[in-house]
Scaffold this active site. Structure first.
Site, short mmCIF file in Angstrom:
data_model
loop_
_atom_site.label_atom_id
_atom_site.label_comp_id
_atom_site.label_asym_id
_atom_site.label_seq_id
_atom_site.Cartn_x
_atom_site.Cartn_y
_atom_site.Cartn_z
N SER A 127 0.81 -1.23 0.00
CA SER A 127 0.00 0.00 0.00
C SER A 127 0.83 1.27 0.00
CB SER A 127 -0.97 0.03 1.21
OG SER A 127 -1.83 -1.07 1.19
N ARG A 129 3.20 -13.62 -5.89
CA ARG A 129 4.01 -13.96 -4.73
C ARG A 129 3.10 -14.46 -3.63
NH1 ARG A 129 2.25 -10.07 -1.35
NH2 ARG A 129 1.92 -7.95 -2.14
#
Length: 408
Positions: free
Chosen positions: A158, A276
């Site tokens: 973020s 991932r």
């Protein structure tokens, strides 16, 4: 038999250490290749072998890994850092070792490219625009309609992601992001409404769905996760089918994937696909709830083994992050003993120590610690995590007086 398992850089939240420990447990020698190995305290603490190298230069890395392959034997190459997954995949492919499609990973890492590919596949049609100037960001926001989300096309945790409700906010945030010379372009997106979830995928199969809890706007800091998410089977099926369609359209079917989305009244809408393992200790929630060790499975896959990802238990897990209530000098912590008395507590951890000057950024770096629980029911796990979180109080001298402040 080759015994080296190479890691190109590492993450800083704890998973990097677990990758190295897992490699050792499986009989391999972990070797961290990093521009600055001292950035990762576990390297010295766990006596992990490290090699200092310019990890931004692919040719330097090529030469190094080929030398290691010839002299000692390399069993696998991977990374716990999102920023180096594509690099590790490319190096693995060149040595004939297992790994994801490097081109697909690189394309996915660029959020604008990812959006274009999903648009082309008809997966989702969230309005968006890639821009490289403040003026273009404002024009894109006019076309999409306020409010918008503005973020770098390459990033994680973020960092730099912000809701902009006015054109002045769009301009100011775009200017701030573009002032960073490493930020080449931005993505302007329409705001997607609804509860946020993530789908954890391993080797083209869904492991489960995580419910995500966010902090206050305009930022998108993840303040907690629940696994598995409390969803009706029809909603879960819709979410997981959507996530698999997105990852397959992006050419991502190898290893761990983390798909973030929101479920609105009209169905799921994609936030982003990450090539991932999930961050935010979600792999540990999965392990506590199901018995599936995704870190071990990823390491095994990287060295050519077939991992076991069948659930061995049915529990529920939750994590709540601890964040400072204000900017200022963090000079004491209270309530740790009370928090440790919470039922079903599996891990209570502070990432940093006081005294520390706090300047909140609106991303994962604001977290000072976490409380992680698991229990037979989600209600019990969540209640325990909240109990531990609320027990802890950070003393932050926001005004120079050392006023007591409770974790927000």
């Amino acid at each position: 038999m080759p015994r080296l398992l190479l890691f190109i850089e590492s993450n800083t939240s704890g998973t990097g250490r677990l990758f190295a420990q897992t490699a050792r447990a499986l009989g391999f020698e972990p070797v961290l290749i990093s521009r600055q190995p001292s950035r990762y305290p576990y390297v010295a603490e766990d006596a992990v072998r490290s090699i200092e190298a310019n990890t931004a230069d692919l040719n330097v890395l090529r030469s190094l890994v080929r030398q290691l392959a010839l002299s000692e034997g390399v069993a696998g190459i991977t990374s716990s850092s999102e920023y180096f997954i594509a690099t590790a995949a490319r190096l693995a492919a060149e040595l004939g070792l297992p790994g994801p499609d490097a081109d697909a990973v690189a394309a996915c890492r660029n959020k604008a490219t990812q959006r274009r590919r999903l648009d082309g596949a008809g997966i989702d049609r969230v309005r968006h625009a890639e821009v490289s100037s403040v003026a273009d960001a404002v024009q894109a926001a006019i076309g999409i309609g306020l409010p918008v989300v503005l973020k770098p096309v390459a990033g994680s945790g973020s960092v730099g992601v912000r809701l902009c409700a006015t054109m002045a906010e769009v301009a100011a945030h775009a200017r701030s992001l573009l002032a960073d010379p490493t930020c080449g372009a931005l993505l302007v997106e329409e705001v997607v409404r609804g509860d946020e979830y993530s789908v954890e995928i391993f080797h083209d199969a869904v492991i489960g769905v995580t419910r995500k809890h966010l902090g206050a706007l305009p930022h998108f800091v993840e303040m907690g996760h629940d696994f598995p998410a409390p969803l009706a089977s029809a909603a879960a099926d819709r979410i997981t089918g959507f996530a698999l369609a997105a990852t397959r359209a992006l050419g991502l079917t190898w290893g761990p994937l983390h798909v973030e989305l929101r479920l609105g009244e009209d169905g799921p809408h994609l936030m982003e696909v990450n090539p991932r393992l999930a961050g935010g200790f979600i792999p540990e929630l999965v392990r506590q709830a199901t018995g599936i060790d995704l870190i071990r499975a990823t390491v095994e896959l990287a060295v050519g083994r077939t991992p076991e990802v069948t659930p061995t238990q049915q529990e529920h897990a939750a994590i709540r992050f601890l964040t400072p209530p204000d900017d200022g000098l963090w000079f004491a912590t209270e309530g740790l003993e009370a928090a440790r008395g919470a039922p079903f507590l599996r891990d209570l951890r502070l990432y940093r120590a006081y005294p520390l000057l706090i300047a909140r950024r609106g991303d994962f770096q604001d977290r000072l610690g976490h409380a992680l629980t698991s229990a037979p029911t989600l209600e019990a796990a969540v209640a325990a995590a909240e109990l531990a979180r609320c027990a802890i109080r950070f003393r932050v001298a926001a005004d120079g007086t050392g006023t007591l402040a409770t974790v927000a």
